[in-house]
Structures are given as C-alpha cells and as structure tokens.
Design a protein around this motif. Structure first.
Motif: not given
Length: 866
Positions: A285-291, A328-335, A365-373
């Motif tokens: 299926l289609p793949s993705l790279f993190m933003r 630190s970490s960063l979180v992304e939500c994709w759809s 498509r990316i829905l949202s992402a956090t700041n640096d955590l």
C-alpha cells in the motif's frame, strides 16, 4: 531536580498543561484555557524478597481487557541472576490479588493481547514463540496455555487476534436520544476469516522483526493451522509494527525499521483457507515519510521512530507516529484518503468517451503534529469506538471533549498527557513531579534531573477511557482516573450525562463498568440509578428482557458506593436470585403431551396466577394440570435448599410489612413490586404441588401450633399484598386487616435471619474520597470502608461467623474444607465442585459456571479464607 518517587502520594496531582498540540498546517496553537483533570487512584508495588526480585522487563508489555483484567510482564531475578519471564494477571478491583504465571518464554516477552471477549490472552516473545492462555474452570486467577505457534528465532514485534466482525459505534451527538439503537449502532464490518455459514474463525496474526507475517487459525476441533509469508519480496528489518483491520475483512500492517529517514511501509494482508491449509496474500500500500524529516530545521533532530500505532484496531486509515532523539520527541497524526488523480487537458477532452469517473488514488495526508516535547516513553490508545466525523478537527478546537476522543502520551519527565486523537491538543495533564514548571518553557531548555525520572514504560487505557494504568521503570503499577468531562471544570450535571452514556454502553455490550464507578460520588448514586432506570424503560420490551439482569447488577454496584443506598444493594441481589430461581424451576416443568399448544407449562402457570385472585392455594392448584409438575423425588429433594429460601423470603417480606415506612430496611422495594410478588406466588404454587409428591422437599417453618398450615397462611397474605400493587389493577395501600395479620406472623412462625449481602473486599467503594492508596502485590490491605460498619453488620456475615454458599444456599461452616470461588464484583461465594449430581442441580449450577449472579468474574479462594 531530584527524580520524583511515584509512591509519594503528595507528589501527584493535575497541574497546568504545557503547550503540546499544533495543527500541521497552522502556527503552533496555545494550550487550552480549561483542561480536564487526572488524579491517582492507587499504586501497587512489589514486596522486596530476600532471594528473588521482580524487575521491569525490557521491553515491558501491558494489556487491559474489556472485563477489566490487566496483564503485564516482569522478569523474576534470583541470586544467581537467572531470569524467569513472568506474566501477571489481576482484576482492577483486587489489584493485590495478582496471579503470577511462569510463562515458559525463553526470551523477553514483547507483546500481550486480549481477545474481544476478555477471557483469553496471547503472549509473544523475542524468540518467535506465541502462546494462547485460557482460564482454568473460568477462574480469573487460574490460567493455562495449551496451544500456540512458533516462528523460530524471529522476534515478534506486533500481535493481534483476528477480527470477529463485531463493531459497535457510539454516537456522542445522539447521547440524548431515547433509543439505544440510535446511540449505539452496529457497523457493517466483515470478519478477517469466516467458517461455513459465516461464523468468524478464531486465530491470531503476528509480524516478526525480519519482515514475516504469520497467521494461526484455531479450528473447532482444537487444531491450529499456521502459515507464514513475507510481507514483500524484498524483506527488511522491522523494528516497529502495528496491525489494523478493514471493514471488508482485510488486514493492514504498518512497519518501520526505526529510522525516521526511511519510509513507513503499509501492507494489505488477506487470509484464506484453501484445501485445509492457511493461505496468506500480501499487497503493498502507499507509504509515507514523517513530516519532521522534510523540515530543514528538524531534519536530523529526530533520527529514530520510537512509536507506531494505528488509532484503533478497526481504523486502518489513521496512524500515529512518534519520532525521538535522546532528549525530545515529536508526534504526528496521519490519515489515508482517496484523492482524485490530476488528468492532462488532452485526456480531459476525451473523458466522456472513456467514462465520467475521475481516477482515484490513496494518499497519506498529515492531520496534525506537536511541538517539540520531552521524550515520549509510552503511548496508550482509546478503545472506545466513538463515531468520528469530518468536523472532528473543528470540534477539537472547542473545549468540549468526550471520553474516547483522547489518547495518552507518557514522557520521561514523569508526566502523562491526554491529547485529542486527531488534533493532538491537550485535554488533561498529570504530573508525578512535585516541582511545577513554566507552561511556555520549551522542552529542550528544561533542566534535566541528575538521575532517570520515574516514568511509565507501558500504559493502557480502559475500555471507556475513564481510567489509565501505567507500569513505571521501577515496576510499580499506577491506576489513574481520567475526568469524564474533558476540557470542562467538573460540572456535576455534565459528569452525570457522560457517566450515564457510558453505563448504557456497558449495558449494551456486556463490558465491565468498574472504571466508570471510579468517578461516581455518593451524591451521584441516586440520580444515576433513577436516570438509568428511565432510559431502560424507554427501550422495546424484547431489549428490556435481554438487559433485565444486567441493569439489576449495574444498579447494585452503584448503590454500594453510598451509605444511603446500601440496603438497596440487598434488594437488587435478591431480585437477581429470585429471577434465576423462577426461570430454573419453571424450566423443569414438562408438558404431559408433546403436541401441546405453543405456551409452555411455565407460561400457563404465570398466566393463570395473574388472572386468579383466590386466596386459597389449594383452589389455585385445581386450575392447573398437575401432571406437568411431576418430577423425580430425588430431584425434588435436591432442590430443597432453594425452595427453603423462597419460603423464608416470603415469610420475611410479610413480617416486615408493618415496618414498610422504613426504606432503609432490606426488602422494602419488594413490598411495592407487583412483578416480584407475582413471581413469588407462582413459586409458592409450584412448591405446594411438589410437596404432595415429596413432603420432605417443602420449606421447613418453626410454628407455635402443630396444626398451622404455614404454606396456606403465607400464600393468603402474599396474595392480598400482591393485589394491592399488581400491574393489572390500580395500586392501593395494604388495608389494616392485612397489616394486623402480618403483625401476628412473628408470634405464629419464627422469622428467619436472611443472609442479604455477600461480603465484598473490593477497592472501588473505598476510593471515594479520591485519596490515593498504596498497595502491595500479594498482601491484602486493611482499608476503611466508606459505608458505616453498623449498617453492614446487619446485612452481611461478620468474618468470624459460619460461611454460606450463596448460590446453593448451603452452610459451609466457619472454616470451609471445600474449595470455593468468590465473585470479583459482589463477593458472592460458592463451592468449586458440586456436592450433588442430579440433573436439576447441574442445570442450576451451569448458570454460574462462567460468571456470578451479577455477571462478575470468579476468583478461586484459598481454603482458609475468612
């Protein structure tokens, strides 16, 4: 700043949240003005042993079932530094009573997974071994593994049961609707694999570190069909993986090799059975790279993908990714969405000849992402199937949140954030650190502790998202409450509405509701019970009949939480017992001729008793076909204890009629319950007829006169009381003559003392003040009860008194010699093995093989229980 200690109660509490979520397409948003609260309910830790120590396993696995059973792993280390891989299973009401299993896994346990019924558990390890654990004799503290599978030498990184095709959607926007079918709808969802006739086939699927997918199918005969296939032709290392299911019956697997510079791959897996062999087909299926890898300012700051999760097992089109560095970490939500493929103008001119449909492709498509955590240590996803719409991102910007819309993130600094599952905005925050910090202080500028902070290494949300369990890096288990009114100041009316909605959900699904009780304060109990009854009475008669026992058990568990309603718990438990006895005894009746009309003897008995108002029990018997009541004399004698309870209960009710003005007296609600009184009249008639066949099966009463016909007297008074409140006629108060006759009953018959309430040593009624409790595994606590002791003394047996089998109504003695089991919810006790082998008694006991009268799970009790 010194590392905080999780066990210190004073160091827990909600604090103002740090800025967390931001839309991917917008500037970072500020934190919400009003944030829901989280607080600690209890902490349970291991005792220190001289020769062996429980230490957190690496990795640490944890799972929470729909029946509120929690499974987690530890490594048991002895003096020789040998490790034993342990699996621990506990119910949330008795966390100290943990059942520890020496798993037999040779390598670290990487995955734990409950099935949809919450009664079976899968475990997988770093050597490719998968085991399926089942309850022994349906006991929550006795487990065994008989089947499993193996991919030798290939560590398991993801594990899941195959989907059974059952999916229920919660429509939060329709929470005020009257019908349950509007609030909770069945979603069309196909099982992963079906047997002949459409029945879902049971089994599991796993993904290994070398890129293999293995499927094991459980045949009805008990055999296991296992097949293994590569996810793609070019196999690569899989460090992270997750599994989800589509409505069409397919399986989607997401994988990552751990590097954020490489794509996250997705595969469709189809399982089938061909010629008695399991077949696996895969498709890329289609793949993705993190933003964050495409952002020039963040390209090299988060080199590793540390968490990869689908937002839900049955939501394969939305995925959560977390990339991390050492600090630190960063979180992304994709759809995953269907999008039209752009067509060249030349081809657009000939489109009518080819067809009007535009070519479509699937694209992430990316829905949202956090700041640096701070560095994320664990992620917990909601299990509540809230129906999501296209307007969810807009709703997320408001302050109204509902349980099930949030996921949990745990950080290395000891904090836990509940964030919206799509927008990643903060909904609730919990800090284990005693030192507050600035809301706007960036994560990368915060001072670091000299040592590693106590933080959760594994977390799980409950099935209603109102509680969260975490296992920290010291091996302690912490239970957190999550506010039912996310984003609101705790308004009682709003909290009641949320709790009522989730109680209805548990009533419909059959899930355990312990996590909801965590939030019920004593002042809420009356309103919740009344509103729950109102919603129940609005449903169709057929649905009411299905849910009749479940709502009684739910009301009983609610009333335990308030000293004002504890006597009503007795009434609800008694009604459950009465309904069970009535249905069992009526089922023993058989028609004299096989070609009888549609109505069974039990139905004809109920119809005749409802129409007849005769006070003489012998005249009522004349209208019945007594040949339908003929049973073997041994069977009748075996039922004597149950028949004795019916007679004792009728005598108690009638003797308590003069005191009917006291609602705190057990049995008060039965005096105005025409349905229950009618049920008792029917049983009295049946007992009278059986007494003619076997006089020794009749209830035994201690009368002051040898010529006293106790059954006739009780039936006459019971009929008079029933006529005052039966459904067919207008309700009226009992006349003075009836009250006077009932006043004389204690001088005619000895009124027995009834065992009203099983003794429950559970936690939930002791957590009302919202003060965290420290517990130890394997050691029962001495906790104060929220209900005054004087009220309970008259309702339950004291610890030193002789015990009783609550289901068989047999006396066990002060120190029982027979093995017993107790209900984890209500405390009801019964023997494990039946002392009677007659068919009728077996039929009665089979009703309680899997669950208690109230629906709770059974726990095996030690022989010396007190």
């Amino acid at each position: 700043m010194a590392a905080p200690e999780l066990g210190r109660w004073g160091e827990y509490g909600p604090r103002p949240p740090a800025r967390l979520g931001a839309r991917a397409s917008q500037e970072p948003v500020t934190s919400l003005g009003t944030v829901g609260t989280m607080d600690l309910a209890y902490v349970c830790e291991w005792e220190k042993w001289p020769k062996s120590t429980h230490c957190p396993s690496v990795p640490l696995a944890c799972a929470w079932s729909c029946r509120n059973l929690i499974a987690f792993t530890t490594d048991l280390r002895n003096d020789d530094q040998d490790l034993t891989r342990m699996i621990h299973i506990l119910d949330t009401e008795h966390p100290w009573d943990v059942h520890s299993i020496s798993s037999g896994h040779s390598e670290a346990i990487t995955c734990l997974e409950w099935d949809q019924s919450g009664s079976r558990l899968l475990s997988a390890d770093a050597d490719g071994q998968i085991k399926c654990w089942n309850m022994v004799d349906h006991l929550a503290n006795s487990w065994e593994s008989r089947v499993g599978s193996l991919v030798e030498g290939d560590p398991i990184v993801a594990l899941s049961w195959l989907h059974n095709g059952v999916k229920l959607a919660l429509h939060v926007e329709k929470s005020g609707a009257s019908s349950f079918s509007e609030k909770f709808s069945r979603v069309k969802f196909s099982p992963s694999l079906t047997l002949f006739g459409g029945k879902p086939m049971e089994g599991w699927i796993a993904v290994t570190v070398s890129g293999l997918v293995t499927v094991s199918l459980l045949k009805p005969s008990g055999q296991v069909l296992t097949s293994t296939e590569s996810l793609c032709r070019l196999r690569g290392r899989v460090a992270l993986a997750d599994i989800a299911f589509t409505g069409g019956g397919n399986i989607v697997v997401a994988t990552a090799d751990g590097s954020s510079a490489l794509p996250v791959q997705f595969y469709k897996v189809c399982v089938s059975v061909v010629s008695e062999k399991c077949r696996i087909d895969t498709e890329i299926l289609p793949s993705l790279f993190m933003r964050c890898t495409t952002d020039p300012h963040r390209k090299d700051r988060f080199p590793a993908i540390t968490h990869l999760k689908f937002l839900a097992r049955d939501m394969s089109e939305q995925v959560l990714l977390c990339a991390s560095s050492q600090t630190s970490s960063l979180v992304e939500c994709w759809s995953l969405r269907k999008e039209g493929l752009p067509v060249n103008n030349i081809f657009q001119q000939i489109a009518p000849a080819v067809g009007d449909k535009q070519p479509m492709i699937l694209k992430w498509r990316i829905l949202s992402a956090t700041n640096d955590l701070d560095r994320v240590s664990a992620v917990a996803l909601p299990k509540l199937p809230v129906s999501l719409t296209n307007t969810d991102l807009k709703v997320a910007s408001d302050t109204q949140f509902y349980p099930g819309l949030g996921l949990a993130l745990a950080f290395h600094d000891g904090s836990v954030h509940i964030v919206h599952r799509l927008s990643l905005q903060t909904m609730a925050v919990f800090y284990s650190s005693a030192t507050p910090r600035s809301v706007d202080e960036p994560a990368i500028k915060r001072s670091r502790a000299t040592g590693p902070a106590v933080h959760f290494k594994a977390m799980q949300l409950s099935w209603t998202s109102l509680a969260l369990v975490g296992i920290d890096n010291h091996g302690k288990l912490s239970m957190l409450r999550i506010s039912p009114s996310m984003g609101h100041a705790l308004d009682v009316g709003l909290a009641l509405r949320h709790l009522l909605f989730l109680l209805e959900y548990c009533m419909v699904t059959g899930y355990d509701w312990w996590d909801i009780l965590l939030h019920v304060q004593p002042g809420m109990v009356q309103s919740l019970v009344e509103r729950l009854h109102e919603e129940y009475t609005r449903q169709k008669a057929a649905l009411q009949q299905v849910l009749s026992t479940r709502i009684l058990a739910m009301k009983a568990s609610l009333c335990r939480l308030s000293p004002c309603t504890v006597t009503r718990v007795c009434d609800y438990h008694t009604k459950l017992f009465l309904v069970a006895i009535s249905s069992t005894l009526k089922s023993l009746l058989r028609p004299h001729f096989l070609n009888t009309p549609d109505k069974s003897p039990g139905d004809r008995l109920a119809e005749m008793c409802a129409k007849t108002t005769d006070l003489d029990i012998d005249k009522v018997m004349i209208n019945l076909k007594t040949e339908e009541f003929v049973l073997d004399t041994n069977t009748l004698q075996a039922l004597q204890q149950l028949l004795q309870w019916v007679g004792d209960f009728v005598l108690y009710l009638l003797a308590s009629l003069p005191n009917q003005g006291s609602p705190l007296r057990p049995g008060h609600s039965f005096l105005r319950d025409g349905t229950s009184l009618g049920m008792l009249r029917e049983l009295m008639v049946v007992i009278r007829i059986w007494g003619l066949l076997k006089p020794s099966c009749l209830p035994v009463f201690t009368a002051t006169s040898d010529s006293q016909d106790s059954m006739s007297l009780l039936f006459r008074l019971l009929t008079k009381l029933w006529m005052c409140c039966r459904d067919e006629g207008p309700a009226s108060e009992p006349d003075d003559t009836l009250v006077d006759e009932c006043c004389l009953l204690p001088s005619q018959l000895l009124v027995p003392t009834l065992d009203w309430l099983p003794v429950s040593d559970g936690l939930v009624s002791r957590l009302q003040p919202k003060q965290p409790v420290r517990l130890h595994f394997g050691k029962a606590p001495m906790l104060p009860c929220s209900v005054p002791t004087s009220q309970l003394d008259s309702l339950a047996r004291a610890p030193g008194q002789p015990k009783i089998d609550h289901l068989r109504r047999l006396h066990l003695g002060t120190y029982p010699t027979e093995e017993c089991k107790a209900c984890a919810r209500c405390g009801c006790v019964t023997m494990l093995k039946s002392p009677n082998k007659t068919t009728a008694v077996k039929q009665w006991e089979q009703r309680w093989t899997k669950n208690c009268l109230c629906g709770g799970l059974w726990r095996k009790m030690p022989l010396s229980y007190s």
